[in-house]
Design a protein around this motif. Structure first.
Motif, PDB file in Angstrom:
ATOM      1  N   SER A 322       0.803  -1.229   0.000  1.00  0.00           N
ATOM      2  CA  SER A 322       0.000   0.000   0.000  1.00  0.00           C
ATOM      3  C   SER A 322       0.832   1.275   0.000  1.00  0.00           C
ATOM      4  O   SER A 322       2.016   1.250   0.333  1.00  0.00           O
ATOM      5  N   ILE A 323       0.129   2.380  -0.314  1.00  0.00           N
ATOM      6  CA  ILE A 323       0.704   3.706  -0.054  1.00  0.00           C
ATOM      7  C   ILE A 323      -0.081   4.334   1.092  1.00  0.00           C
ATOM      8  O   ILE A 323      -1.221   3.955   1.364  1.00  0.00           O
ATOM      9  N   VAL A 324       0.557   5.284   1.777  1.00  0.00           N
ATOM     10  CA  VAL A 324      -0.136   6.070   2.796  1.00  0.00           C
ATOM     11  C   VAL A 324      -0.267   7.487   2.257  1.00  0.00           C
ATOM     12  O   VAL A 324       0.676   8.024   1.675  1.00  0.00           O
ATOM     13  N   VAL A 325      -1.455   8.034   2.427  1.00  0.00           N
ATOM     14  CA  VAL A 325      -1.724   9.391   1.951  1.00  0.00           C
ATOM     15  C   VAL A 325      -2.202  10.221   3.137  1.00  0.00           C
ATOM     16  O   VAL A 325      -3.068   9.782   3.893  1.00  0.00           O
ATOM     17  N   LEU A 326      -1.629  11.408   3.302  1.00  0.00           N
ATOM     18  CA  LEU A 326      -2.198  12.374   4.239  1.00  0.00           C
ATOM     19  C   LEU A 326      -3.008  13.337   3.392  1.00  0.00           C
ATOM     20  O   LEU A 326      -2.483  13.931   2.443  1.00  0.00           O
ATOM     21  N   ALA A 327      -4.315  13.425   3.710  1.00  0.00           N
ATOM     22  CA  ALA A 327      -5.206  14.257   2.894  1.00  0.00           C
ATOM     23  C   ALA A 327      -5.960  15.215   3.803  1.00  0.00           C
ATOM     24  O   ALA A 327      -6.112  14.946   4.995  1.00  0.00           O
ATOM     25  N   ARG A 328      -6.431  16.332   3.235  1.00  0.00           N
ATOM     26  CA  ARG A 328      -7.294  17.204   4.033  1.00  0.00           C
ATOM     27  C   ARG A 328      -8.579  16.426   4.307  1.00  0.00           C
ATOM     28  O   ARG A 328      -9.169  15.852   3.375  1.00  0.00           O
ATOM     29  N   ALA A 329      -8.995  16.399   5.578  1.00  0.00           N
ATOM     30  CA  ALA A 329     -10.072  15.487   5.983  1.00  0.00           C
ATOM     31  C   ALA A 329     -11.308  15.622   5.081  1.00  0.00           C
ATOM     32  O   ALA A 329     -11.881  14.619   4.655  1.00  0.00           O
ATOM     33  N   LYS A 330     -11.678  16.857   4.767  1.00  0.00           N
ATOM     34  CA  LYS A 330     -12.903  17.066   3.970  1.00  0.00           C
ATOM     35  C   LYS A 330     -12.754  16.496   2.564  1.00  0.00           C
ATOM     36  O   LYS A 330     -13.727  16.107   1.939  1.00  0.00           O
ATOM     37  N   GLU A 331     -11.516  16.483   2.071  1.00  0.00           N
ATOM     38  CA  GLU A 331     -11.298  16.055   0.682  1.00  0.00           C
ATOM     39  C   GLU A 331     -11.020  14.553   0.578  1.00  0.00           C
ATOM     40  O   GLU A 331     -10.956  14.005  -0.521  1.00  0.00           O
ATOM     41  N   ALA A 332     -10.832  13.898   1.734  1.00  0.00           N
ATOM     42  CA  ALA A 332     -10.323  12.521   1.708  1.00  0.00           C
ATOM     43  C   ALA A 332     -11.207  11.543   0.920  1.00  0.00           C
ATOM     44  O   ALA A 332     -10.697  10.786   0.086  1.00  0.00           O
ATOM     45  N   PRO A 333     -12.553  11.532   1.135  1.00  0.00           N
ATOM     46  CA  PRO A 333     -13.353  10.533   0.398  1.00  0.00           C
ATOM     47  C   PRO A 333     -13.261  10.719  -1.118  1.00  0.00           C
ATOM     48  O   PRO A 333     -13.084   9.746  -1.857  1.00  0.00           O
ATOM     49  N   ALA A 334     -13.347  11.974  -1.569  1.00  0.00           N
ATOM     50  CA  ALA A 334     -13.295  12.217  -3.027  1.00  0.00           C
ATOM     51  C   ALA A 334     -11.916  11.854  -3.570  1.00  0.00           C
ATOM     52  O   ALA A 334     -11.786  11.253  -4.643  1.00  0.00           O
ATOM     53  N   LEU A 335     -10.870  12.194  -2.815  1.00  0.00           N
ATOM     54  CA  LEU A 335      -9.508  11.878  -3.256  1.00  0.00           C
ATOM     55  C   LEU A 335      -9.336  10.353  -3.373  1.00  0.00           C
ATOM     56  O   LEU A 335      -8.812   9.843  -4.365  1.00  0.00           O
ATOM     57  N   ALA A 336      -9.813   9.650  -2.352  1.00  0.00           N
ATOM     58  CA  ALA A 336      -9.671   8.188  -2.356  1.00  0.00           C
ATOM     59  C   ALA A 336     -10.367   7.592  -3.581  1.00  0.00           C
ATOM     60  O   ALA A 336      -9.798   6.760  -4.303  1.00  0.00           O
ATOM     61  N   ASP A 337     -11.592   8.052  -3.853  1.00  0.00           N
ATOM     62  CA  ASP A 337     -12.345   7.529  -5.012  1.00  0.00           C
ATOM     63  C   ASP A 337     -11.619   7.829  -6.314  1.00  0.00           C
ATOM     64  O   ASP A 337     -11.508   6.978  -7.194  1.00  0.00           O
ATOM     65  N   ALA A 338     -11.128   9.077  -6.427  1.00  0.00           N
ATOM     66  CA  ALA A 338     -10.492   9.489  -7.686  1.00  0.00           C
ATOM     67  C   ALA A 338      -9.214   8.671  -7.931  1.00  0.00           C
ATOM     68  O   ALA A 338      -8.944   8.252  -9.061  1.00  0.00           O
ATOM     69  N   VAL A 339      -8.440   8.425  -6.878  1.00  0.00           N
ATOM     70  CA  VAL A 339      -7.199   7.652  -7.049  1.00  0.00           C
ATOM     71  C   VAL A 339      -7.526   6.219  -7.467  1.00  0.00           C
ATOM     72  O   VAL A 339      -6.928   5.673  -8.403  1.00  0.00           O
ATOM     73  N   VAL A 340      -8.520   5.632  -6.805  1.00  0.00           N
ATOM     74  CA  VAL A 340      -8.883   4.242  -7.134  1.00  0.00           C
ATOM     75  C   VAL A 340      -9.384   4.153  -8.583  1.00  0.00           C
ATOM     76  O   VAL A 340      -9.009   3.237  -9.332  1.00  0.00           O
ATOM     77  N   THR A 341     -10.180   5.110  -8.995  1.00  0.00           N
ATOM     78  CA  THR A 341     -10.717   5.084 -10.363  1.00  0.00           C
ATOM     79  C   THR A 341      -9.599   5.266 -11.386  1.00  0.00           C
ATOM     80  O   THR A 341      -9.499   4.498 -12.357  1.00  0.00           O
TER      81      THR A 341
END
Ligand code: GLA
Length: 366
Positions: A322-341
């Motif tokens: 895996s990778i570990v990502v530090l993301a702004r909490a509000k942006e985390a769900p959208a970021l996670a989805d976009a990376v997976v897609t």
């Protein structure tokens, strides 16, 4: 005695990769994913797991009841044997193991299993151990079970975790302190889907190469050297290129651990920007000097930064995972989805993202 519930978390290492092979610093957080054991004292050890498949049927001191012990039961046996060597009375354990940790994702599912089993076995035998004693026994069990010469990172992270914090651990002295994670930052883990298993990875090879590098440094204390000094020694023929690269990673990585701890403690905009740079440097060092990343991990890190990550890098033992990502909490769900897609669009293996909370370490839940 009735059934009790034991819990040991997996971990994500924020930075400080492979530094535990030479007593350097690490900065992991315990996760809210982990291994749970519901079990009662018994004469022998009898643990089943529907997810992992199969069962561990052993004598209370870890010896096989019949035939060979294989699969995940090897970890259970090894923990029981290590604890017997420390003097644990031979009380068995009967119950069930469940796990929310993906296997092979580099989030220490085996360490969580070892620590959970160790905690349960110590509790039923009324044989309390200090947290770091339990972690060290679990680490020896990993060596015994599958022959991996791992450091203390995974087991210590599982035992020492504290909610909302990372643990800054000196793996030489075993001194540790907590580093609060900024509230506005979420932990996102993205599993590349390329599974890793410590026993089959290049882990042991890297450890050997590092030891060769230390041996070649006759007279120099590797922990006193800077990256520039290593380059100088290599240049003058004192180190072969591979040994120099491995050493450069470990020395630079230790410096990055302290810098990341400092930045997290004062998360100003400028410091969060710097955090992103340090994580990038860490990943590049793992890619070029330690040579433990994969194209999939490199791609995920790139995608995470493209999607606005504060910081991203490979985490854990490498060669997959895996990778570990530090993301702004509000942006985390959208970021996670976009990376997976985006990752799915580029290859055949699906990635999976987990938004995690830094959590408390191993404990009895009831
Ligand atoms: C694995 C090992 C740890 C540590 C990491 C890399 O997880 O079990 O001891 O060396 O790799 O940092």
């Amino acid at each position: 005695m009735k059934t009790q519930v034991y819990w040991a978390p997996g971990r994500v290492n924020l930075i400080g990769e492979f530094t535990d092979l030479s007593g350097g610093p690490v900065l992991p957080a315990a996760l809210d994913l982990g291994v749970r054991i519901d079990a009662a004292p018994a004469k022998a050890i009898s643990l089943v797991s529907h997810e992992l498949g199969g069962a561990a049927e052993l004598a209370a001191d870890g010896k096989p009841l019949e035939g060979e012990t294989d699969g995940w039961a090897r970890y259970v046996a090894a923990v029981a044997i290590e604890l017997a060597l420390l003097g644990r009375p031979a009380v068995g354990l009967e119950g069930e193991i469940t796990s929310t940790l993906p296997i092979g994702a580099g989030l220490s599912s085996s360490a969580a299993l070892e620590v959970a089993v160790g905690l349960a076995l110590c509790t039923v035998a009324d044989f309390p151990l200090e947290p770091m004693e339990l972690a060290q026994a679990a680490r020896r069990a990993e060596h015994r079970a599958v022959g991996v010469p791992c450091g203390i990172l995974d087991q210590a992270a599982s035992v020492l975790g504290r909610a909302g914090n990372a643990t800054l651990l000196e793996t030489g002295s075993l001194a540790y302190e907590y580093v609060p994670l900024p509230e506005e930052i979420a932990l996102v883990i993205v599993d590349s889907g390329v599974s890793r298993r410590l026993e089959s990875s290049g882990y042991g090879a890297r450890r050997d190469e590092l030891e060769r590098a230390f041996a070649a440094l006759s007279g120099h204390d590797p922990h006193e050297l800077t990256v520039a000094e290593i380059d100088e020694i290599a240049h003058s023929g004192g180190l072969d290129p591979i040994a120099a690269r491995r050493l450069r990673h470990v020395v630079g990585e230790s410096e990055r651990v302290y810098e990341v701890a400092r930045l997290l403690r004062d998360p100003s905009a400028a410091n969060l920007q710097r955090l992103g740079e340090v994580f990038r440097e860490g990943h590049e060092s793992l890619r070029l000097d330690w040579e433990a990343t994969t194209p999939e991990l490199d791609l995920l890190v790139e995608l995470a930064y493209e999607q606005g990550a504060v910081a991203a890098r490979m985490t854990g033992g490498g060669f997959g995972g895996s990778i570990v990502v530090l993301a702004r909490a509000k942006e985390a769900p959208a970021l996670a989805d976009a990376v997976v897609t985006a990752y799915g669009d580029r290859g055949d293996t699906p990635a999976r993202a987990y938004i995690c909370r830094a959590s408390d370490g191993a404990r009895r839940l009831s």
